[in-house]
Every structure is written in structure tokens, then in C-alpha cells.
Design a protein around this motif. Structure first.
Motif, short mmCIF file in Angstrom:
data_model
loop_
_atom_site.label_atom_id
_atom_site.label_comp_id
_atom_site.label_asym_id
_atom_site.label_seq_id
_atom_site.Cartn_x
_atom_site.Cartn_y
_atom_site.Cartn_z
N SER A 45 -24.81 136.09 -6.80
CA SER A 45 -25.32 134.73 -6.65
C SER A 45 -24.33 133.78 -7.29
O SER A 45 -23.34 134.20 -7.88
CB SER A 45 -26.70 134.57 -7.31
N GLY A 46 -24.60 132.48 -7.16
CA GLY A 46 -23.76 131.49 -7.82
C GLY A 46 -23.92 131.56 -9.33
O GLY A 46 -24.74 132.32 -9.85
N GLY A 47 -23.13 130.75 -10.03
CA GLY A 47 -23.12 130.81 -11.48
C GLY A 47 -23.53 129.51 -12.15
O GLY A 47 -23.72 128.49 -11.50
N ALA A 104 -26.44 130.45 -4.24
CA ALA A 104 -25.48 130.93 -3.24
C ALA A 104 -25.33 132.45 -3.33
O ALA A 104 -25.37 133.03 -4.40
CB ALA A 104 -24.12 130.25 -3.46
N TYR A 105 -25.13 133.09 -2.16
CA TYR A 105 -24.88 134.54 -2.13
C TYR A 105 -23.38 134.79 -2.22
O TYR A 105 -22.60 134.16 -1.52
CB TYR A 105 -25.40 135.15 -0.83
N HIS A 120 -23.98 140.16 -11.15
CA HIS A 120 -24.38 138.85 -11.65
C HIS A 120 -25.33 138.25 -10.61
O HIS A 120 -24.98 138.13 -9.44
CB HIS A 120 -23.11 137.99 -11.80
N ALA A 121 -26.56 137.92 -11.03
CA ALA A 121 -27.52 137.34 -10.09
C ALA A 121 -28.57 136.57 -10.88
O ALA A 121 -29.04 137.02 -11.92
CB ALA A 121 -28.18 138.41 -9.24
N TYR A 122 -28.95 135.41 -10.35
CA TYR A 122 -29.96 134.57 -11.00
C TYR A 122 -31.27 134.51 -10.22
O TYR A 122 -32.33 134.70 -10.78
CB TYR A 122 -29.42 133.15 -11.19
N THR A 123 -31.20 134.21 -8.93
CA THR A 123 -32.43 133.95 -8.18
C THR A 123 -33.10 135.25 -7.75
O THR A 123 -32.46 136.29 -7.60
CB THR A 123 -32.13 133.11 -6.93
N ALA A 124 -34.42 135.14 -7.50
CA ALA A 124 -35.17 136.31 -7.04
C ALA A 124 -34.61 136.82 -5.72
O ALA A 124 -34.52 138.03 -5.50
CB ALA A 124 -36.65 135.96 -6.91
N GLU A 125 -34.23 135.89 -4.85
CA GLU A 125 -33.71 136.30 -3.54
C GLU A 125 -32.41 137.09 -3.68
O GLU A 125 -32.22 138.13 -3.03
CB GLU A 125 -33.48 135.07 -2.66
N ALA A 126 -31.51 136.61 -4.52
CA ALA A 126 -30.24 137.31 -4.72
C ALA A 126 -30.45 138.67 -5.39
O ALA A 126 -29.79 139.66 -5.04
CB ALA A 126 -29.30 136.44 -5.56
N ILE A 127 -31.37 138.71 -6.34
CA ILE A 127 -31.66 139.97 -7.02
C ILE A 127 -32.27 140.97 -6.04
O ILE A 127 -31.87 142.14 -6.00
CB ILE A 127 -32.61 139.72 -8.21
N GLU A 128 -33.21 140.51 -5.23
CA GLU A 128 -33.89 141.41 -4.29
C GLU A 128 -32.90 142.05 -3.32
O GLU A 128 -32.93 143.26 -3.10
CB GLU A 128 -34.95 140.61 -3.53
N ARG A 129 -32.00 141.26 -2.75
CA ARG A 129 -31.08 141.83 -1.76
C ARG A 129 -30.06 142.75 -2.43
O ARG A 129 -29.68 143.77 -1.85
CB ARG A 129 -30.41 140.73 -0.93
N ALA A 130 -29.66 142.42 -3.66
CA ALA A 130 -28.71 143.28 -4.36
C ALA A 130 -29.34 144.64 -4.68
O ALA A 130 -28.73 145.69 -4.43
CB ALA A 130 -28.23 142.60 -5.64
N VAL A 131 -30.55 144.62 -5.19
CA VAL A 131 -31.22 145.87 -5.56
C VAL A 131 -31.54 146.69 -4.31
O VAL A 131 -31.38 147.91 -4.29
CB VAL A 131 -32.50 145.56 -6.37
#
Length: 236
Positions: free
Chosen positions: A16-18, A28-29, A53-64
Motif C-alpha cells: 500500500s502507499g506510505g 494505493a496498491y 508494508h500495508a495500512y488499509t484493510a483492502e491492501a492487507i486483505e489482498r496481500a494475505v
């Protein structure tokens, strides 16, 4: 592949963005899902793992969902995503002291005003995230992510987390859970036969009050690494 060839132990990606970076929004992805899966596959082929590195739930969900094993920061999590992390056996490494340091000192050390403004978006959310991760059963490692002169504040992560989770949980995050994250159970984070003898002597009981772990070791008169005293103010 190049990073692993050059000796990297793990691979970290920006999912995600920083906060400190001025040009990428937090939501951002960083990579496509195909790219994340390819990175995870390459890491597995070398018997290691990927952290993101990930902040948002959406970014975390797709990464996991794509196989990332640990999430760094993770401030803007929601409960369904945290439950997915627990189901997949993923870890989170909160870095709450970073936002305190950036808010108080970031501008002084040259952080752009736009980046300082981003801190407010994630600072309070980071504190709330601890309760979400705890409710979902996600294991939390220990980190700081501090920059430059702010490194002196590293141990304040104990103080911040202990206020919400209690001393035992935050100490476990820096020892037992940290060893699990690194795949070194039984060798790190425990005082046991066959473990590395990385030991501290502490003035006080950190299970009652973590303040003896804070600062720059004022209440830690001895530090041993692999059984050898690196710091010894006990005179022994």
C-alpha cells in the motif's frame, strides 16, 4: 530473485502507499495480485517468506490472500480482514511509536508537511487496531520503524502497547512471537536448552511495569549475546 541471490533472509514489498512518502496515497496498491503471488512463490522456493508494508484493510486483505505472511504497520485494519489473517496464520507487526515520533519530530528532521499531515490518519487508528487484532486472534510481533535520530525512542513501543494490551503481551511479542515470525522457535525468545543465550538482566519486574525496559538501557545493567556479556555494569 536478485535480492535472495544477494543474501536477503526475507522479502518485503510495499502493498500500500506510505505515510512518510509524499507522492503515494495510503490506499494505493504497490503491486498487482499476480506480482504478489509471483514474489511469494519465489520466496517459498527459497524456503523463506514475504512481509508487506500495508495500512488499509483492502491492501492487507489482498496481500494475505496472495500468500504474504506478515503485515508491517496494519493500522487501518477491520475485523473481517483481521479474522482472515488469523485464519491464514498471518502475523502483524505494529509500529505505533513511529507515528508518535513523526508527529512530534518529523518536521524537524525534514519530513514534508503533506507527510506529517498523513500521520494523523493512521496514528489513532493504530491504537484501535491493537484491540481488533487481539479480538481476531492475530499474533503480533514487535517493531518500531523509526527513522534517524528518532531511533532513541524505540523502546517506547513497549509503553504504548502495554497501556492497551498489558506488559505480558507486549513482552511476548518481542520474544516468543518474534521468534515464530523468523522461523526460529526454540532458539530465540526463550531461556531454554539449545536456545541462543541472548539475555537481559533488568532492574525491576517488566511484567508489572514496563518502564524498566524503556529509555536507552538505564535499567538494563547486563546484556548477553550468544552467552557472552556485551554490556556488564554488574561488576561480575
Amino acid at each position: 530473485r536478485e535480492e535472495l541471490q544477494m543474501g536477503a533472509d526475507q522479502i518485503k514489498i510495499m502493498a500500500s502507499g506510505g505515510v512518510a512518502s509524499p507522492t503515494d496515497p495510503i490506499g494505493a496498491y504497490g503491486y498487482s495480485e499476480d506480482e504478489i503471488r509471483a514474489i511469494v512463490a519465489e520466496a517459498k522456493a527459497r524456503h523463506t517468506y514475504v512481509l508487506a508494508h500495508a495500512y488499509t484493510a483492502e491492501a492487507i486483505e489482498r496481500a494475505v490472500r496472495c500468500g504474504v505472511r506478515t503485515i508491517e504497520h496494519g493500522n487501518l485494519i477491520d475485523l473481517p480482514t483481521a479474522r482472515l489473517m488469523a485464519e491464514k496464520g498471518a502475523y502483524v507487526v505494529p509500529t505505533l511509536v513511529t507515528y508518535e515520533a513523526l508527529a512530534n519530530e518529523g518536521a524537524k528532521y525534514g519530513l514534508p508537511a503533506a507527510s506529517v499531515a498523513k500521520v494523523a490518519d493512521v496514528r489513532d487508528a493504530g491504537l484501535r487496531s491493537l484491540a481488533i487484532y487481539r479480538e481476531a486472534g492475530v499474533k503480533m510481533g514487535y517493531g518500531s520503524d523509526l527513522l534517524g535520530p528518532s531511533q532513541r525512542l524505540q523502546s517506547d513501543e513497549f509503553r504504548i502497547r502495554a497501556e492497551l494490551l498489558g506488559p505480558q503481551a507486549v513482552i511476548a511479542s518481542a520474544t516468543i512471537v518474534g521468534a515464530e515470525v523468523l522461523g526460529m522457535e526454540g532458539r530465540l525468545g526463550r531461556i531454554a536448552p539449545e536456545a541462543f543465550a541472548d539475555l537481559l538482566v533488568v532492574e525491576g519486574n517488566p511484567l508489572r511495569d514496563v518502564s524498566c525496559l524503556l529509555g536507552q538501557g538505564e535499567h538494563i545493567p547486563m546484556v548477553m549475546k550468544a552467552g557472552k556479556a556485551e554490556v556488564d555494569r554488574l561488576g561480575g
